[in-house]
Design a protein around this motif. Sequence first.
Motif, mmCIF file in Angstrom:
data_model
loop_
_atom_site.group_PDB
_atom_site.id
_atom_site.type_symbol
_atom_site.label_atom_id
_atom_site.label_comp_id
_atom_site.label_asym_id
_atom_site.label_seq_id
_atom_site.Cartn_x
_atom_site.Cartn_y
_atom_site.Cartn_z
ATOM 1 N N ALA A 72 60.496 -5.748 8.843
ATOM 2 C CA ALA A 72 60.032 -6.405 7.626
ATOM 3 C C ALA A 72 59.674 -5.378 6.559
ATOM 4 C CB ALA A 72 58.829 -7.290 7.932
ATOM 5 N N ALA A 73 59.116 -4.248 6.962
ATOM 6 C CA ALA A 73 58.792 -3.193 5.991
ATOM 7 C C ALA A 73 60.054 -2.718 5.283
ATOM 8 C CB ALA A 73 58.095 -2.027 6.694
ATOM 9 N N ARG A 74 61.165 -2.603 6.023
ATOM 10 C CA ARG A 74 62.431 -2.199 5.408
ATOM 11 C C ARG A 74 62.870 -3.242 4.386
ATOM 12 N NH1 ARG A 74 66.506 -2.619 8.179
ATOM 13 N NH2 ARG A 74 67.814 -1.155 6.967
ATOM 14 N N TRP A 75 62.752 -4.511 4.739
ATOM 15 C CA TRP A 75 63.142 -5.573 3.804
ATOM 16 C C TRP A 75 62.294 -5.531 2.547
ATOM 17 C CZ3 TRP A 75 63.192 -10.167 7.797
ATOM 18 C CH2 TRP A 75 64.298 -10.032 8.635
ATOM 19 N N GLU B 72 45.506 -10.883 -6.916
ATOM 20 C CA GLU B 72 44.754 -11.588 -5.890
ATOM 21 C C GLU B 72 43.343 -11.930 -6.365
ATOM 22 O OE1 GLU B 72 45.793 -12.869 -2.728
ATOM 23 O OE2 GLU B 72 47.528 -12.607 -4.040
ATOM 24 N N ALA B 73 42.753 -11.052 -7.172
ATOM 25 C CA ALA B 73 41.441 -11.360 -7.748
ATOM 26 C C ALA B 73 41.532 -12.564 -8.672
ATOM 27 C CB ALA B 73 40.897 -10.149 -8.506
ATOM 28 N N MET B 74 42.583 -12.632 -9.471
ATOM 29 C CA MET B 74 42.758 -13.769 -10.374
ATOM 30 C C MET B 74 42.882 -15.066 -9.587
ATOM 31 S SD MET B 74 42.807 -12.875 -13.669
ATOM 32 C CE MET B 74 44.055 -13.638 -14.723
ATOM 33 N N ALA B 75 43.633 -15.041 -8.499
ATOM 34 C CA ALA B 75 43.769 -16.241 -7.676
ATOM 35 C C ALA B 75 42.420 -16.662 -7.111
ATOM 36 C CB ALA B 75 44.770 -15.981 -6.548
ATOM 37 N N ALA B 76 41.625 -15.691 -6.658
ATOM 38 C CA ALA B 76 40.301 -16.008 -6.118
ATOM 39 C C ALA B 76 39.370 -16.536 -7.196
ATOM 40 C CB ALA B 76 39.694 -14.764 -5.468
ATOM 41 N N LEU B 77 39.582 -16.110 -8.435
ATOM 42 C CA LEU B 77 38.784 -16.592 -9.559
ATOM 43 C C LEU B 77 39.214 -17.986 -10.006
ATOM 44 C CD1 LEU B 77 38.659 -13.254 -11.567
ATOM 45 C CD2 LEU B 77 36.642 -14.502 -10.760
ATOM 46 N N GLY B 78 40.285 -18.504 -9.440
ATOM 47 C CA GLY B 78 40.760 -19.834 -9.791
ATOM 48 C C GLY B 78 41.726 -19.870 -10.952
ATOM 49 N N VAL B 79 42.328 -18.734 -11.272
ATOM 50 C CA VAL B 79 43.266 -18.653 -12.392
ATOM 51 C C VAL B 79 44.695 -18.707 -11.844
ATOM 52 C CG1 VAL B 79 44.052 -17.269 -14.349
ATOM 53 C CG2 VAL B 79 41.637 -17.227 -13.670
ATOM 54 N N PRO B 80 45.547 -19.600 -12.334
ATOM 55 C CA PRO B 80 46.936 -19.630 -11.878
ATOM 56 C C PRO B 80 47.587 -18.264 -12.035
ATOM 57 C CG PRO B 80 46.462 -21.583 -13.180
ATOM 58 C CD PRO B 80 45.272 -20.675 -13.324
ATOM 59 N N SER B 81 48.225 -17.792 -10.976
ATOM 60 C CA SER B 81 48.710 -16.415 -10.984
ATOM 61 C C SER B 81 49.832 -16.247 -9.977
ATOM 62 C CB SER B 81 47.563 -15.464 -10.612
ATOM 63 O OG SER B 81 48.022 -14.140 -10.446
ATOM 64 N N THR B 82 50.710 -15.279 -10.251
ATOM 65 C CA THR B 82 51.576 -14.795 -9.200
ATOM 66 C C THR B 82 50.684 -14.197 -8.117
ATOM 67 O OG1 THR B 82 51.796 -12.627 -10.271
ATOM 68 C CG2 THR B 82 53.445 -14.283 -10.802
ATOM 69 N N ARG B 83 51.199 -14.129 -6.900
ATOM 70 C CA ARG B 83 50.403 -13.632 -5.775
ATOM 71 C C ARG B 83 51.076 -12.412 -5.156
ATOM 72 N NH1 ARG B 83 47.182 -17.382 -3.270
ATOM 73 N NH2 ARG B 83 46.314 -15.534 -2.227
ATOM 74 N N ALA B 84 50.285 -11.613 -4.475
ATOM 75 C CA ALA B 84 50.791 -10.429 -3.792
ATOM 76 C C ALA B 84 50.953 -10.742 -2.315
ATOM 77 C CB ALA B 84 49.834 -9.259 -3.987
ATOM 78 N N LEU B 85 52.181 -10.640 -1.811
ATOM 79 C CA LEU B 85 52.443 -10.903 -0.399
ATOM 80 C C LEU B 85 52.364 -9.622 0.425
ATOM 81 C CD1 LEU B 85 53.331 -12.733 1.941
ATOM 82 C CD2 LEU B 85 55.709 -12.353 1.225
ATOM 83 N N ALA B 86 52.900 -8.534 -0.102
ATOM 84 C CA ALA B 86 52.900 -7.294 0.666
ATOM 85 C C ALA B 86 53.018 -6.096 -0.265
ATOM 86 C CB ALA B 86 54.044 -7.285 1.678
ATOM 87 N N MET B 87 52.522 -4.979 0.223
ATOM 88 C CA MET B 87 52.591 -3.708 -0.485
ATOM 89 C C MET B 87 53.167 -2.686 0.493
ATOM 90 S SD MET B 87 49.463 -1.875 -2.549
ATOM 91 C CE MET B 87 48.380 -1.745 -1.113
ATOM 92 N N VAL B 88 54.249 -2.023 0.072
ATOM 93 C CA VAL B 88 54.980 -1.136 0.968
ATOM 94 C C VAL B 88 55.191 0.214 0.293
ATOM 95 C CG1 VAL B 88 57.138 -0.813 2.239
ATOM 96 C CG2 VAL B 88 56.178 -3.099 1.985
ATOM 97 N N ALA B 89 54.924 1.288 1.015
ATOM 98 C CA ALA B 89 55.277 2.628 0.549
ATOM 99 C C ALA B 89 56.743 2.876 0.886
ATOM 100 C CB ALA B 89 54.398 3.674 1.224
ATOM 101 N N THR B 90 57.467 3.545 -0.015
ATOM 102 C CA THR B 90 58.894 3.779 0.208
ATOM 103 C C THR B 90 59.186 5.115 0.867
ATOM 104 O OG1 THR B 90 59.166 4.782 -1.979
ATOM 105 C CG2 THR B 90 59.467 2.375 -1.804
#
Length: 490
Positions: free
Chosen positions: A55-58, A139-157
């Motif tokens: 999954a990290a490769r993807w 992610e902070a915006m989502a927790a604050l109740g603001v409609p937002s794109t979300r972060a699913l994963a963070m990967v180092a290349t």
Amino acid sequence: MTIHIPFDNSYARLPGSFHARIEPSAASAPRLLKLNRALAETLGLDPAALETQEAARWFAGSGFPEGAEPIALAYAGHQFGNFVPQLGDGRAVLLGEIVGRDGQRRDIQLKGSGPTPFSRGGDGRAALGPVVREYLVSEAMAALGVPSTRALAMVATGDQVWRDTVLPGAVLARVAASHIRVGTFQFFAARGDDEAVRRLADYAIARHYPAAADADCPALALLGEVATRQAELVARWMLIGFVHGVMNTDNMAISGETIDYGPCAFLDVYDPSTVFSSIDRGGRYAYANQPGIAQWNLTRLAECLLPLIDADEARAIERAKVVLAGYAETFQQAYLAGMRRKLGLMTAGDGDLQMAQDLLGIMADGKADFTLTFRGLGAAAADPAAIASVAQGFADPAPFMLWAEGWLRRLGEEAEMGRAEAMRTANPAFIPRNAQVEAVIAAAVENGDFAPFETLASVLARPYEDQPENDAYAIPPASSGEAYRTFCGT
């Protein structure tokens, strides 16, 4: 472990002019830095499977999972008021769409995974710092109740990215209701391709606003729905002191989500003219200008939709103007309702907006912290003696104390009805303080230390709760006398 992602890629089925097909772009040493397990579960995905090396490769763009149809989306846009007829995803790849456990269709996009046909000479890569920033803030915006794109994963290349200096590369896997922008409509309208505009409008209606399909004029109904969502979204930004930083038309999603966290930041000291972006030298996207800029962007969307609204351009313009005129009223209603909640006003009064504006003016003059002031008012609503503590945050407490006398009298005229708790849910204790975000980025980029990231992410996941053990994260930084500046990361 077998990884199954149930893709259903509707945007990839649109004509080829809407997007460009993408081949994998290898990363030398993909490594998962963070998986948003809760979001993965909402999407109906197995978190354990997404924490594997495969999954990290993807996520790094080195090969794609079965069922993915990687594409870069075509769009145009007004950047700082200047129209650019072709932009597009220059460093982003839409892997595909999935329908989550909640029945909602969402895009999964990789940001920073390599060049695309829209890269315009760029490398298509992202540095680790901007990826960390977008993960934390979205992610902070989502927790604050603001409609937002979300972060699913963070990967180092495992690769280096050249900017002003050599930086570690990374990719953000983000999730959005869609990545259709005002600039997507502009891309086709600028080419005079009315049929493509119609096809895009039909798709957007079916995906986001299905009720508009039954309207007398679906395109006009679409414009109205987008205007309403944007008015409500920008009101939410204003109520928490958020500055997007680069409200170009290609950064306005028609879904009503906050998108593209580049030079964004939050107010510390309240100043309506605050600009954080290093490239916004004229203050076009200053905090106070955001409502007006959103309406300007909506007007650009309306221009694209005119051929669908009425065959007679003059009639189409008049019909669009009526819809756009409703934006200001919707924004004002959403903003005032939010301000009443922040001030603990349980009933509506004619002077409520003026009361809020008076407070903001005093906060600007007194160099008071936006978040701490409103959070403190919640404590003062429960115990009027606490108003003295709030006043200490003002350079000159006297004007604030005079204002507070009237505010407390107003509260005394109403039934209490759980006011203090209601104010707690309207006034966060914790926001992504700019200095704290920079410290987290520095630790990650310079030392490979993600412990500060994990701590701050955990605090920001509960912004409205008292967290005595984390009080340090609620404190604004000491003023250095220099304006804080952010950068887009390209």
